[in-house]
Design a protein around this motif. Structure first.
Motif, PDB file in Angstrom:
ATOM      1  N   ALA A 107       0.844  -1.201   0.000  1.00  0.00           N
ATOM      2  CA  ALA A 107       0.000   0.000   0.000  1.00  0.00           C
ATOM      3  C   ALA A 107       0.875   1.245   0.000  1.00  0.00           C
ATOM      4  O   ALA A 107       1.918   1.306   0.666  1.00  0.00           O
ATOM      5  N   GLY A 108       0.453   2.224  -0.763  1.00  0.00           N
ATOM      6  CA  GLY A 108       1.166   3.497  -0.800  1.00  0.00           C
ATOM      7  C   GLY A 108       2.343   3.537  -1.739  1.00  0.00           C
ATOM      8  O   GLY A 108       3.109   4.516  -1.736  1.00  0.00           O
ATOM      9  N   THR A 109       2.522   2.496  -2.557  1.00  0.00           N
ATOM     10  CA  THR A 109       3.680   2.474  -3.468  1.00  0.00           C
ATOM     11  C   THR A 109       3.265   2.499  -4.932  1.00  0.00           C
ATOM     12  O   THR A 109       4.027   2.101  -5.802  1.00  0.00           O
ATOM     13  N   ARG A 110       2.024   2.931  -5.202  1.00  0.00           N
ATOM     14  CA  ARG A 110       1.595   3.113  -6.596  1.00  0.00           C
ATOM     15  C   ARG A 110       1.164   4.571  -6.788  1.00  0.00           C
ATOM     16  O   ARG A 110       0.774   5.250  -5.826  1.00  0.00           O
ATOM     17  N   PRO A 111       1.221   5.072  -8.034  1.00  0.00           N
ATOM     18  CA  PRO A 111       0.720   6.434  -8.273  1.00  0.00           C
ATOM     19  C   PRO A 111      -0.779   6.506  -8.021  1.00  0.00           C
ATOM     20  O   PRO A 111      -1.488   5.498  -8.137  1.00  0.00           O
ATOM     21  N   TYR A 112      -1.242   7.669  -7.690  1.00  0.00           N
ATOM     22  CA  TYR A 112      -2.668   7.849  -7.399  1.00  0.00           C
ATOM     23  C   TYR A 112      -3.140   9.166  -7.995  1.00  0.00           C
ATOM     24  O   TYR A 112      -2.338  10.045  -8.329  1.00  0.00           O
TER      25      TYR A 112
END
Length: 471
Positions: free
Chosen positions: A424-429
């Motif tokens: 979690a938190g390691t992809r673009p958003y």
């Protein structure tokens, strides 16, 4: 894998009647041909562990296999059969090619430095052939150049090559008779010579992959390559497979990985790996001295060249591995389609649709829509931009695959672990906050491709006509 008995049955017993040449081979050694093993599957086969002869750590041939051998009085014997084959290049598209032992490219040959090797080559093609052992140090008469170092191998005949594998490295084999036609039809293979012991410039690795770069010109809806094509090929392949038909390279986190890549196309290929730096540790000439190595993420492989790269797979994930020429990561496409970016087509589509019910306007906003639409294609045709990932269409083809690095991959396990699940938190958003006025303003792109507000002269960009003759 097809047995010798079945092979002989398929060939109508013709193999038993084939004559063998007597190129420095005792008659006793020719009493019986080695088994001509066959392989019909296009899936990556597990490494072939040596059952006799000198020990070594075998390679894995991407979407390929290693040719079994037999030991005969200290000589390692192989049997290659040049013949027409059917190769599934990707699901839904099968080509009629020429290959060895049921496959294009032929099986990988693995030997050890110092091995005496005897190769029986049976010609089941409709024309003469010969085999050149690309990069090998050998007696001149065994070099395999038809007309120069030997007579051709006529259809229906078997010739014998014999020499000592003198130096370790990655090599290739291919015809040197009607070379343009026979290589355009897929007749080629890889040769690996392992060091006979610890070598100061060759590190042991955990995973050792190899594949050939090759290219074909096959029209959509066809199955046989156009053999007179010189440069303008439309299918760019690894081991005669195109994405999404190319298997992924599956490794364990922390593995030392070696990729051996040979180029038998008619242009260079900058091979690019995501997420890792690598060293070029070997070329056609042998291992690279340590003082001459430097970190890279892309290495260019010229025509007729081999590159051996190594890295530590220390970053978990799904990492793209591909040729960096963008048209080499697509499948057969229309080179003469005009650029339509910024050209409104709605009115044109409505009018043409009255005359041609299936007409589709495309390209107004780029070509990504090609990856998402399903349009009718001729039978036996690979889509131009295809492949599905965990987030939708990959829009890739040709020379593309994925290096899958997994913490839980077991040693010696080459199976596909599936798609990577990033923490979690390691992809673009998507940004949902306020935007600066300039960034939030609608961008109008009128006909001609110049955005609203742009100043200065209008410039029209186009590629040179005449195809891709300047690869």
């Amino acid at each position: 894998m097809v047995s010798r008995r079945l092979f002989l049955g398929r060939s109508g017993g013709a193999a038993t009647a084939l004559a063998a040449s007597t190129l420095a081979v005792p008659r006793s050694a020719l009493a019986a041909l080695p088994e001509a093993h066959q392989q019909a599957s296009a899936a990556t086969q597990p490494p072939l562990r040596p059952h006799d002869g000198r020990p070594y750590n075998p390679v894995v041939t991407l979407n390929g296999w290693t040719l079994p051998w037999r030991m005969n009085q200290g000589v390692k014997e192989f049997h290659l059969v040049a013949e027409p084959v059917r190769r599934e290049m990707t699901p839904g598209f099968t080509a009629r090619l020429w290959g060895y032992n049921g496959q294009s490219p032929g099986p990988t040959i693995e030997v050890v430095e110092g091995d005496r090797v005897r190769l029986f080559v049976t010609n089941r093609l409709p024309e003469p052939t010969a085999v050149h052992w690309h990069g090998q140090r050998l007696p001149n008469g065994m070099d395999g150049v038809a007309g120069l170092t030997q007579p051709v191998i006529p259809p229906g005949k078997t010739f014998v090559y014999e020499f000592v594998a003198q130096r370790p490295g990655t090599f290739m084999y291919h015809p040197h008779a009607d070379e343009m036609v026979q290589m355009a039809m897929g007749l080629q293979g890889l040769w690996i010579t392992h060091p006979k012991g610890r070598h100061p410039l060759i590190e042991p690795v955990d995973r050792d992959f190899c594949f050939l770069l090759n290219a074909f010109d096959i029209e959509p809806g066809s199955a046989t390559p156009k053999v007179m094509t010189m440069l303008d090929f439309n299918l760019w392949a690894w081991n005669s497979r195109i994405f999404p038909g190319i298997d992924s390279l599956n490794v364990r986190l922390g593995d030392r990985v070696r990729l051996r890549i040979g180029n038998l196309t008619m242009t260079n290929h900058p091979i690019h790996l995501h997420g890792h730096e690598f060293m070029v540790t070997g070329t056609d000439g042998g291992p690279v001295p340590r003082s001459a190595r430097w970190p890279e993420v892309t290495t260019d492989i010229g025509v007729g060249q081999m590159r051996q790269i190594e890295f530590i797979a220390d970053a978990e994930g799904d990492w793209a591995l591909h040729c960096h020429k963008s048209h080499h990561t697509m499948n057969a496409m229309g080179h003469n389609v005009p650029t339509m970016i910024g050209v409104p087509q709605r009115d044109l589509a409505e009018r043409l649709g009255k005359l041609i019910p299936d007409y589709m306007a495309m390209g107004e906003h780029g070509m990504h829509e090609m990856a998402e639409m399903e349009m009718p294609l001729p039978e036996n045709t690979a889509p131009m931009m295809t492949g599905q990932g965990p987030f939708g269409p990959l829009a890739m083809g040709g020379m593309f695959s994925v290096l899958k690095v997994r913490r839980g991959q077991k040693p010696g396990d080459y199976s596909d672990p599936g798609w990577y699940e990033a923490p979690a938190g390691t992809r673009p958003y998507e940004w949902t906050g306020a935007l600066p006025a300039a960034a939030s303003a609608a961008v109008a792109v009128p006909a001609g491709g110049v955005a609203a507000g742009a100043a200065g002269a209008e410039v029209q960009v186009r590629k040179p006509a005449g195809g891709h003759h300047q690869h």
